[in-house]
Scaffold this active site. Structure first.
Site, PDB file in Angstrom:
ATOM      1  N   LYS A  79       0.849  -1.198   0.000  1.00 46.39           N
ATOM      2  CA  LYS A  79       0.000   0.000   0.000  1.00 46.39           C
ATOM      3  C   LYS A  79       0.886   1.250   0.000  1.00 46.39           C
ATOM      4  CE  LYS A  79      -0.480  -0.178   5.036  1.00 46.39           C
ATOM      5  NZ  LYS A  79      -1.329  -0.697   6.123  1.00 46.39           N
ATOM      6  N   ARG A 119     -10.992   0.068  14.656  1.00 44.04           N
ATOM      7  CA  ARG A 119     -10.856   0.846  13.434  1.00 44.04           C
ATOM      8  C   ARG A 119     -11.830   0.231  12.429  1.00 44.04           C
ATOM      9  NH1 ARG A 119      -4.893   1.669  10.887  1.00 44.04           N
ATOM     10  NH2 ARG A 119      -5.325  -0.491  10.307  1.00 44.04           N
ATOM     11  N   TYR A 149      17.177  29.386   9.801  1.00 48.24           N
ATOM     12  CA  TYR A 149      15.999  30.117  10.264  1.00 48.24           C
ATOM     13  C   TYR A 149      15.852  30.003  11.766  1.00 48.24           C
ATOM     14  CZ  TYR A 149      14.321  30.571   5.450  1.00 48.24           C
ATOM     15  OH  TYR A 149      14.185  30.887   4.144  1.00 48.24           O
ATOM     16  N   MET A 156      13.143  24.457   3.457  1.00 51.92           N
ATOM     17  CA  MET A 156      12.386  23.786   2.401  1.00 51.92           C
ATOM     18  C   MET A 156      13.280  22.935   1.499  1.00 51.92           C
ATOM     19  SD  MET A 156       9.978  25.401  -0.591  1.00 51.92           S
ATOM     20  CE  MET A 156       8.722  26.064   0.468  1.00 51.92           C
TER      21      MET A 156
HETATM   22  C1  LIG Z   1      -0.606  -1.759   6.723  1.00 47.56           C
HETATM   23  C2  LIG Z   1      -1.219  -3.009   7.189  1.00 47.56           C
HETATM   24  C3  LIG Z   1      -0.394  -4.112   7.471  1.00 47.56           C
HETATM   25  C4  LIG Z   1       1.110  -4.040   7.445  1.00 47.56           C
HETATM   26  O1  LIG Z   1       1.554  -3.362   8.597  1.00 47.56           O
HETATM   27  P1  LIG Z   1       3.093  -3.245   8.948  1.00 47.56           P
HETATM   28  O2  LIG Z   1       3.109  -2.713  10.322  1.00 47.56           O
HETATM   29  O3  LIG Z   1       3.685  -2.272   7.977  1.00 47.56           O
HETATM   30  O4  LIG Z   1       3.669  -4.600   8.805  1.00 47.56           O
HETATM   31  C5  LIG Z   1      -1.021  -5.298   7.826  1.00 47.56           C
HETATM   32  N1  LIG Z   1      -2.372  -5.390   7.895  1.00 47.56           N
HETATM   33  C6  LIG Z   1      -3.172  -4.343   7.649  1.00 47.56           C
HETATM   34  C7  LIG Z   1      -4.651  -4.510   7.750  1.00 47.56           C
HETATM   35  C8  LIG Z   1      -2.630  -3.112   7.297  1.00 47.56           C
HETATM   36  O5  LIG Z   1      -3.435  -2.077   7.050  1.00 47.56           O
END
Ligand SMILES: *Cc1c(COP(=O)(O)O)cnc(C)c1O
Length: 376
Positions: free
Chosen positions: A35, A130, A263, A311
């Site tokens: 992802k 969640r 800065y 930046m």
């Molecule tokens: C992102 C995600 C993972 C992977 O998590 P990591 O901590 O990067 O290994 C696994 N399961 C779900 C549902 C996720 O959203």
């Protein structure tokens, strides 16, 4: 010449890290979680190194399409399932497996016309709060899916809130075991932290099944970072960095005591010292909140960031190089995280911790203006 900042992906490190998952969970299949464009690495850049994974997990349908465009014919799992009913058409067409975490997604499936029944991963909310069905709603959701002609196979999934920390996972495992007892189907529970820290914990008390289950979902560890830093380090978990963010010095300054840098004059020299100015700033994705003291490698030598990150530039302390007689001037290599030409490694975890964040965020935040080196 283009501005000298450059990101590099290390395919051999991706292969190594994937193999580490196999070592830690020998009986499970491995989802490579790609992802967020493979945690900022670029799906296309990682694909070849990760193609020995058993499947790819992500949540953006456009990313799933990119994997199919790379001719990946194996499993793809949508970790959040579909966002609207017509996404199911894409799932049918591209053979995407998808999470089902709410009633609406079941309603959409029930109304979906398809020749190809879907493989779904029914998600239990075991305490993360969640996504997912509560333990009380879980069985009814399973039964409803099981009765749908649109569904071919149901797997069971949950996600841990504290696999990396002191609270641990036992309370959620107990909820999962109870809610899924006697339900058939493959199981997937582990993210990287659970895989590294808890994969061999017995599941369901039968002494045969472990927490690794049928599939582990490995993200950050694949990308060479420790999910539980600083309790453990990437090197301690035998993981290798898969991304280097490097640049060069584009200037130097000689400071006298009382001189300040950048800065807000956030750093003041106490003694004569040389400062290097690096072509990297927050518009490249480097964290602006990285304070004086954040580690950085200059010519492979570990030193520190000075003053505020701006930046397009940041300042580094050249004193350790000058003291060691290591030449440093315009053009000298600077590694913000990853691997230096000398072989020295700076873990993204360390930089992230110094900036009050986690390596996930740094990797994902590399800005579009940063070019990546071509793959070897
Ligand atoms: C992102 C995600 C993972 C992977 O998590 P990591 O901590 O990067 O290994 C696994 N399961 C779900 C549902 C996720 O959203």
């Amino acid at each position: 010449m283009p501005r000298p900042i450059l990101a590099t992906v290390h395919p051999e490190a991706l292969r190594h890290n994937l193999n580490q998952a196999r070592v830690r969970a020998p009986d499970a299949r491995v989802w490579a979680v790609v992802k967020a464009n493979a945690y900022g690495h670029g799906i296309e850049r990682c694909f070849d190194a990760l193609r020995s994974a058993d499947g790819f997990a992500l949540l953006d349908l456009a990313e799933a399409e990119r994997l199919r465009a790379l001719d990946w014919r194996g499993p793809i799992l949508l970790l959040e399932g579909v966002f609207e009913p017509r996404d199911l058409e894409l799932c049918s067409r591209l053979h995407l497996w998808h999470a089902v975490h709410c009633i609406e997604q079941i309603d959409w499936l029930a109304a979906h016309k398809t020749q190809v029944p879907h493989r779904v991963f029914l998600k239990l909310n075991s305490g993360m709060n969640r996504l997912g069905f509560t333990p009380t709603a879980f069985r009814a959701a399973w039964a409803r899916l099981n009765a749908l002609p649109q569904v071919e196979e149901i797997s069971l999934m949950t996600h841990f809130s504290d696999a990396d920390g002191p609270r641990g996972i036992a309370h959620q495992v107990a909820v999962f075991e109870q809610a899924t007892a006697d339900l058939p189907g493959e199981r997937t529970l582990c993210n990287s932290a659970a895989l590294l820290r808890h994969a061999s914990t017995p599941l369901r008390g039968d002494g045969v099944t472990t927490l690794a289950g049928d599939w582990v979902r490995e993200g950050i560890a694949l990308y060479g970072c420790a999910p539980d830093y600083p309790e453990n380090t990437a090197a301690g978990w035998e993981l290798q960095p898969t991304m280097t963010l490097a640049s060069r010095l584009i200037g130097t300054q000689q400071l006298q005591p009382g001189d300040t840098v950048g800065y807000g004059s956030a750093f003041t020299a106490e003694a004569p010292m040389r400062v290097g100015v690096v072509a990297c700033g927050y518009a490249d994705g480097y964290p602006r909140h990285a304070p004086t003291g954040t580690p950085v490698l200059v010519a492979g030598v570990r030193t520190r960031v000075l003053g505020r990150v701006s930046m397009d530039m940041l300042a580094v302390d050249l004193s350790p190089l000058d003291a060691a007689g290591v030449p440093a001037g315009v053009g000298t290599e600077v590694v913000l995280w990853g691997r230096s030409a000398s072989g020295a490694v700076l873990a993204a975890d360390e930089v992230a911790a110094s900036a009050g964040t986690i390596a996930y965020e740094l990797l994902c935040a590399v800005a579009p203006r940063v070019p990546f080196s071509p793959l070897p």
